[in-house]
Design a protein around this motif. Structure first.
Motif, short mmCIF file in Angstrom:
data_model
loop_
_atom_site.label_atom_id
_atom_site.label_comp_id
_atom_site.label_asym_id
_atom_site.label_seq_id
_atom_site.Cartn_x
_atom_site.Cartn_y
_atom_site.Cartn_z
N ARG A 12 59.06 -86.28 -51.11
CA ARG A 12 60.05 -85.85 -52.10
C ARG A 12 61.43 -85.68 -51.47
N LEU A 13 61.48 -85.07 -50.30
CA LEU A 13 62.78 -84.89 -49.64
C LEU A 13 63.39 -86.22 -49.23
N ALA A 14 62.55 -87.19 -48.87
CA ALA A 14 63.06 -88.51 -48.49
C ALA A 14 63.64 -89.26 -49.68
N GLN A 15 63.35 -88.80 -50.87
CA GLN A 15 63.95 -89.39 -52.08
C GLN A 15 65.22 -88.66 -52.50
N GLN A 16 65.53 -87.57 -51.80
CA GLN A 16 66.67 -86.74 -52.19
C GLN A 16 67.79 -86.71 -51.15
N TYR A 17 67.44 -86.84 -49.87
CA TYR A 17 68.42 -86.71 -48.79
C TYR A 17 68.49 -88.00 -47.98
N PRO A 18 69.68 -88.33 -47.44
CA PRO A 18 69.76 -89.51 -46.57
C PRO A 18 69.05 -89.31 -45.23
N VAL A 19 68.88 -88.05 -44.83
CA VAL A 19 68.20 -87.73 -43.57
C VAL A 19 67.13 -86.68 -43.86
N VAL A 20 65.97 -86.85 -43.28
CA VAL A 20 64.94 -85.81 -43.31
C VAL A 20 64.61 -85.46 -41.86
N THR A 21 64.66 -84.17 -41.55
CA THR A 21 64.41 -83.71 -40.20
C THR A 21 63.07 -82.99 -40.15
N LEU A 22 62.18 -83.48 -39.30
CA LEU A 22 60.83 -82.93 -39.16
C LEU A 22 60.69 -82.30 -37.79
N VAL A 23 60.54 -80.98 -37.75
CA VAL A 23 60.44 -80.27 -36.48
C VAL A 23 59.07 -79.61 -36.36
N GLY A 24 58.71 -79.28 -35.14
CA GLY A 24 57.42 -78.64 -34.89
C GLY A 24 57.01 -78.82 -33.45
N PRO A 25 55.92 -78.19 -33.06
CA PRO A 25 55.47 -78.30 -31.67
C PRO A 25 55.08 -79.72 -31.29
N ARG A 26 55.10 -80.00 -30.01
CA ARG A 26 54.56 -81.28 -29.54
C ARG A 26 53.09 -81.37 -29.95
N GLN A 27 52.69 -82.59 -30.26
CA GLN A 27 51.30 -82.89 -30.62
C GLN A 27 50.87 -82.24 -31.93
N PRO A 95 69.11 -92.37 -49.92
CA PRO A 95 68.06 -91.40 -49.56
C PRO A 95 67.04 -92.00 -48.59
N GLY A 96 66.60 -91.17 -47.66
CA GLY A 96 65.54 -91.54 -46.75
C GLY A 96 65.92 -92.54 -45.68
N ARG A 97 67.21 -92.71 -45.37
CA ARG A 97 67.61 -93.70 -44.37
C ARG A 97 67.09 -93.34 -42.98
N PHE A 98 67.29 -92.09 -42.58
CA PHE A 98 66.92 -91.69 -41.23
C PHE A 98 65.90 -90.55 -41.29
N ILE A 99 64.88 -90.68 -40.45
CA ILE A 99 63.88 -89.63 -40.27
C ILE A 99 64.03 -89.14 -38.83
N LEU A 100 64.36 -87.89 -38.65
CA LEU A 100 64.51 -87.31 -37.32
C LEU A 100 63.33 -86.40 -37.03
N THR A 101 62.82 -86.45 -35.81
CA THR A 101 61.79 -85.50 -35.41
C THR A 101 62.20 -84.84 -34.11
N GLY A 102 61.71 -83.64 -33.91
CA GLY A 102 62.03 -82.92 -32.67
C GLY A 102 61.09 -81.78 -32.43
N SER A 103 60.96 -81.39 -31.16
CA SER A 103 60.00 -80.35 -30.79
C SER A 103 60.64 -79.16 -30.08
N GLN A 104 61.97 -79.10 -30.09
CA GLN A 104 62.66 -77.94 -29.53
C GLN A 104 63.62 -77.44 -30.59
N GLN A 105 63.21 -76.40 -31.29
CA GLN A 105 63.89 -76.08 -32.53
C GLN A 105 65.31 -75.56 -32.33
N PHE A 106 65.62 -74.89 -31.23
CA PHE A 106 66.97 -74.34 -31.10
C PHE A 106 68.01 -75.45 -30.96
N GLU A 107 67.83 -76.33 -29.97
CA GLU A 107 68.80 -77.39 -29.75
C GLU A 107 68.89 -78.32 -30.95
#
Length: 389
Positions: A12-27, A95-107
């Protein structure tokens, strides 16, 4: 791939925003989920030295080579890229152009909030829920609670049928220490490891930085910084106390839990389910499990609001309060397999004191049979395998 409960929200978010950022722990399954939902998108990981060097040295050229967008994994390895991404998506906000992922939430979140505010939807993906584990490894449904606590919920353990102790040991050595060293200079790794193990020994307890620092042999300021690092890397979860406008004195320190209860077991030296079943911290580990299930459920629905616990100065407490608008749902968490009248004591006292704030309440316990009682329903922990209520 095991269907993740967060998937509908992600789509749903990928249909609304040009970028979706997915964060969380490694693995926790971020890359697997992103690539399965967007298989046509180019995939680039900034853990790759060549890709990272390109992104750092020539961010405009890096993004120009991706006119249709891409999945950019471990984006925190090139945090300034988000500043250049802002201009790219402003020029073409498909919408949904870029999907970003990351595992260090502060930076990562610092860059996202500064550069991509209003341009990105943000999701937090934690390890499997109990229901997702039941889909990945159906045979686990029949196993005792101690087996669930021992194995934890990192997807690789269940997808690949890995030995939990070996996998969690590798996780701690390979990922946790490396990530924390990237974030800051932890010069004394041996002392830091002792510190993390001491945290595991305090699971479910009020965080006492003075005691923790003394036992670890570090300054209180160091202990505070290390607690922050463990939060940043999704190793621990602090749960804050619940407050109301009242003259009564309430406990103000947060409680300490681990994002994955299996990692807490490993840090405690529990290498077999039988050891977990006999350990004095079994009740606290079970509480950790249930509280993280509640947090995962909320995050999977896009609700990042915090959960709380209640404890007053006389020791009356409720393990988990889930805000629902202006009210809360109250849960007591008991690892015992037999319902005891004392299980309801905290709920009754809380209801007597704050009945107008209480939407409903109940008990989650370590037995196998739920009991639909009239005042306070009792739910078996096994109902978690069936998915969100």
């Amino acid at each position: 791939m095991v269907p993740r409960h967060i998937q509908p929200l992600f789509e749903r978010l990928a249909q609304q925003y040009p970028v979706v950022t997915l964060v969380g722990p490694r693995q926790s399954g971020k890359t697997t989920l992103a690539r399965s939902l967007f298989p046509a998108k180019p995939y680039l990981t900034l853990e790759d030295p060549d890709q990272r060097e390109f992104a750092l040295a020539d961010p405009r050229g890096f993004l120009a080579a991706l006119p249709g967008g891409a999945i950019l994994d471990e984006i925190q390895r090139a945090p300034q890229l988000t500043s250049y991404l802002q201009g790219v998506v402003d020029a073409d906000p498909t919408p949904g152009r870029f999907i970003l992922t990351g595992s260090q939430q502060f930076e990562l979140m610092q860059g996202v909030t500064q550069s991509l505010a209003g341009r990105t939807g943000v999701l937090r993906l934690l390890p499997f829920t109990a229901a997702e584990v039941a889909l990945a490894a159906p045979a686990r449904r029949r196993l005792p609670m101690a087996d669930w606590l021992h194995a934890g919920f990192y997807p690789r353990i269940h997808d690949r049928r890995l030995d939990p102790s070996t996998a969690l040991g590798d996780y701690f050595a390979t990922y946790v220490e490396r990530d924390l060293r990237q974030l800051t200079a932890v010069h004394d790794l041996q002392r830091f490891e002792r510190f993390v193990r001491l945290c595991a020994g305090r699971v479910g307890q009020l965080l006492n930085l003075t005691s923790l620092a003394n036992d670890a042999g570090v300054a209180q300021s160091t202990a505070q910084a290390w607690v922050g690092l463990l939060q940043t890397s999704y190793v621990i979860q602090l749960v804050q106390p619940w407050f109301v406008n009242t003259s009564k004195r309430l406990i103000k320190s947060p409680k300490l839990y681990f994002v994955d209860v299996g990692l807490a077991c490993w840090l405690l030296g529990l290498r077999e389910p039988a050891q977990v079943a006999r350990d004095p911290l079994r009740g606290s580990l079970f509480e950790n499990f249930i509280i993280m299930e509640a947090i995962k459920d909320r995050l999977n629905q896009g609700d990042a609001s915090p959960v709380h616990f209640y404890r007053d100065a006389t020791g009356n407490e409720v393990d988990l309060l889930l805000p629902t608008g202006t009210q809360v749902r109250a849960l007591e968490i008991k690892s015992g397999a037999t319902v005891n009248p004392d299980y309801f004591q905290g709920l009754r006292r809380f209801a007597a004191q704050y009945g107008s704030s209480l939407e409903r309440g109940g008990v989650v316990y370590g037995g196998d049979t739920s009991q639909p009682r009239s005042d306070w329903p009792v739910w078996s922990w096994r109902v978690l395998m069936d998915g969100p209520a």
